[in-house]
Design a protein around this motif. Structure first.
Motif, PDB file in Angstrom:
ATOM      1  N   THR A 176       0.830  -1.205   0.000  1.00 55.88           N
ATOM      2  CA  THR A 176       0.000   0.000   0.000  1.00 55.88           C
ATOM      3  C   THR A 176       0.861   1.249   0.000  1.00 55.88           C
ATOM      4  N   TYR A 208       1.786   3.716   8.945  1.00 54.91           N
ATOM      5  CA  TYR A 208       1.808   2.415   8.279  1.00 54.91           C
ATOM      6  C   TYR A 208       2.323   1.324   9.224  1.00 54.91           C
ATOM      7  N   LEU A 240      -6.916  -0.599   3.017  1.00 50.49           N
ATOM      8  CA  LEU A 240      -5.639  -0.427   2.339  1.00 50.49           C
ATOM      9  C   LEU A 240      -5.834  -0.092   0.867  1.00 50.49           C
ATOM     10  N   ASN A 281      -6.693   3.508   0.803  1.00 54.81           N
ATOM     11  CA  ASN A 281      -5.490   4.263   1.138  1.00 54.81           C
ATOM     12  C   ASN A 281      -4.594   4.427  -0.084  1.00 54.81           C
ATOM     13  N   ALA A 282      -4.353   3.319  -0.792  1.00 56.56           N
ATOM     14  CA  ALA A 282      -3.472   3.360  -1.968  1.00 56.56           C
ATOM     15  C   ALA A 282      -4.088   4.167  -3.102  1.00 56.56           C
TER      16      ALA A 282
END
Length: 479
Positions: free
Chosen positions: A335, A373, A407, A410-411
């Motif tokens: 990610t 993270y 995730l 998020n990415a």
């Protein structure tokens, strides 16, 4: 009484040690009675198939008296016609007045045992030094004293950490040793502990039924080795094939803070960890082995620590944590890589945007995200490993799905914002990510409050990112 077999009463029979005592008594041909708040709980025990539906138990069978050990009437009913009674009750709560309540309950039990003509009481307390004790350890001593002064011959056995798969003390040790390759810990990890294998403890507990009637005293029981708690963690790791653990000591005790830490990194709740830690504030070692003179040692002699550990973890997954942290770390790293590849804060388009006064300087973002993270990877791994240990399979599957969704969101944000230049879509996506992050915090907090607190900075940061994305959209309506 029914038949020639002796009748035993075991309190705390649905607990780990009590359940083991019941099983050994059954194997030895006793008739067993248990006092339990729930007959269904007794029937669900490993020996539940030995419970009779009604009537008196025969040799090798169990009868259940459903009642409360705090009720004199229930205790009197349970003690009727009993030859030997095992008092294996101890509160692990921290409510006000628990010590007085425990002593009163033990006194009631002792009085009714005397009235019923019970020939012996057997109790399991804790090893302790002379002097001031933690509240829970002092309560165990007071309970033992109440039984010893009852007029019924009593054997008050005193043990330290019991090494067995259902022992809370052992589970705390196990998960700390498996999950912490090293740590700076409070100074109590240098206190000396003398653990005992569960089979050895049961040998003494059951054998104490046959002590001579004039014997009314405490007995220390323990394994062959006394070691520091830090050494126990290190030796546990080696016994199960892990690398040794490196532990440094801080000049503090902090049992409350340590309990919170254990609530974070293990499946043991902090409310249970606090009294366990309280018992570790002192050296708890064997000072005499007089019980061996009466009963003899367990077959083969006292079980060495490493052998006791290997027996306790048989059938358990001692590598689960390593696999779980590897998986969450890999997912979070992927990610972070995707997000960083999509981020271009030096682009002409980004520099041309008007920015709110509360936007942090550029150097803050990589530092903050690196820490966050790591937070996601570790807390998610702990949460998932705990759910697996607790066999909450459906909850674990939903957590995995929620983490994967988070995730992915998020990415995607960097791609939408920096690559797509889509401020409205980025604003909406940031809002959904913030909701997803809050949901992860909720799921972790459901496992233990400490895990939710540990993950809360991530939810707070994504909420802040949503506010920042909204401000950028409002200040740059044409972009």
């Amino acid at each position: 009484m029914t038949g020639s077999a002796r009748l035993a009463l075991v309190t705390g029979a649905t607990g780990y040690v009590g359940g083991q005592v019941v099983q050994r008594l059954l194997d030895d041909g006793w008739r067993v009675r248990v006092l339990s708040r729930s007959a269904d709980s007794a029937r669900s025990s490993d020996w539940g198939n030995r419970v009779v539906a009604d009537g008196a138990a025969q040799a090798g069978e169990v009868e259940v008296v459903e009642g409360d050990a705090g009720s004199r009437d229930d205790v009197a009913e349970a003690l009727a016609d009993v030859d030997v009674a095992w008092y294996l009750l101890h509160s692990m709560g921290d409510q006000d007045g628990f010590a007085d309540a425990e002593k009163e309950m033990a006194s009631t039990f002792a009085q009714e045992a005397k009235r019923a003509g019970v020939s012996r009481l057997v109790y399991l307390g804790g090893l302790h030094p002379e002097g001031e004790l933690s509240e829970h350890l002092a309560s165990r001593v007071a309970v033992g004293d109440a039984l010893l002064s009852s007029g019924v011959p009593t054997a008050a056995l005193q043990a330290g950490v019991v090494i067995g798969d259902g022992s809370s003390s052992f589970q705390m040790l196990r998960h700390l040793a498996e999950r912490l390759p090293g740590a700076v810990a409070p100074r109590w990890i240098r206190n000396h502990i003398q653990p005992i294998a569960i089979d050895d403890a049961v040998h003494y507990l059951v054998g104490a039924a046959d002590l001579p009637p004039e014997v009314n005293r405490t007995f220390d029981i323990g394994g062959p080795e006394a070691m520091q708690y830090a050494e126990m963690m290190d030796e546990y790791a080696k016994a199960v094939g892990l690398r040794g653990r490196l532990l440094a000591t801080a000049p503090v005790t902090t049992p409350g803070l340590a309990a919170r830490w254990i609530g974070l990194v293990t499946p043991i709740k902090s409310t249970l960890a606090k009294p366990l830690i309280g018992s570790l504030q002192h050296d708890t070692v064997v000072h005499e082995r007089d019980l061996d003179d009466y009963l003899g040692q367990p077959d083969g002699g006292p079980t060495p620590f490493a052998d006791a550990v290997r027996a306790a973890v048989e059938g358990q997954d001692t590598r689960r944590w390593l696999r779980t942290i590897a998986a969450t770390s890999a997912a979070v790293t992927a990610t972070a890589v995707v997000g960083s590849l999509g981020t271009s804060p030096d682009s002409a388009w980004y520099r041309s945007l008007s920015k709110p006064s509360f936007q942090p300087p550029g150097w803050v973002f990589p530092i903050a995200w690196t820490a966050l993270y790591a937070d996601i990877a570790v807390v998610s791994a702990i949460s998932l490993a705990d759910l697996a240990e607790l066999e909450r399979t459906d909850e674990r599957r939903k957590y995995v799905a929620a983490l994967a969704t988070n995730l992915a969101l998020n990415a995607a944000w960097s791609q939408i914002f920096f690559r797509g230049h889509r401020l409205t879509a980025a604003q909406i996506e940031a809002f959904v990510l913030a909701l997803s992050s809050a949901d992860l915090v909720r799921r972790s907090a459901k496992i233990s409050p400490e895990k939710g607190v540990a993950l809360a900075p991530y939810a707070a940061w994504t909420a802040f990112a949503t506010v920042l994305s909204s401000a950028l959209r409002q200040m740059n309506p044409r972009s």
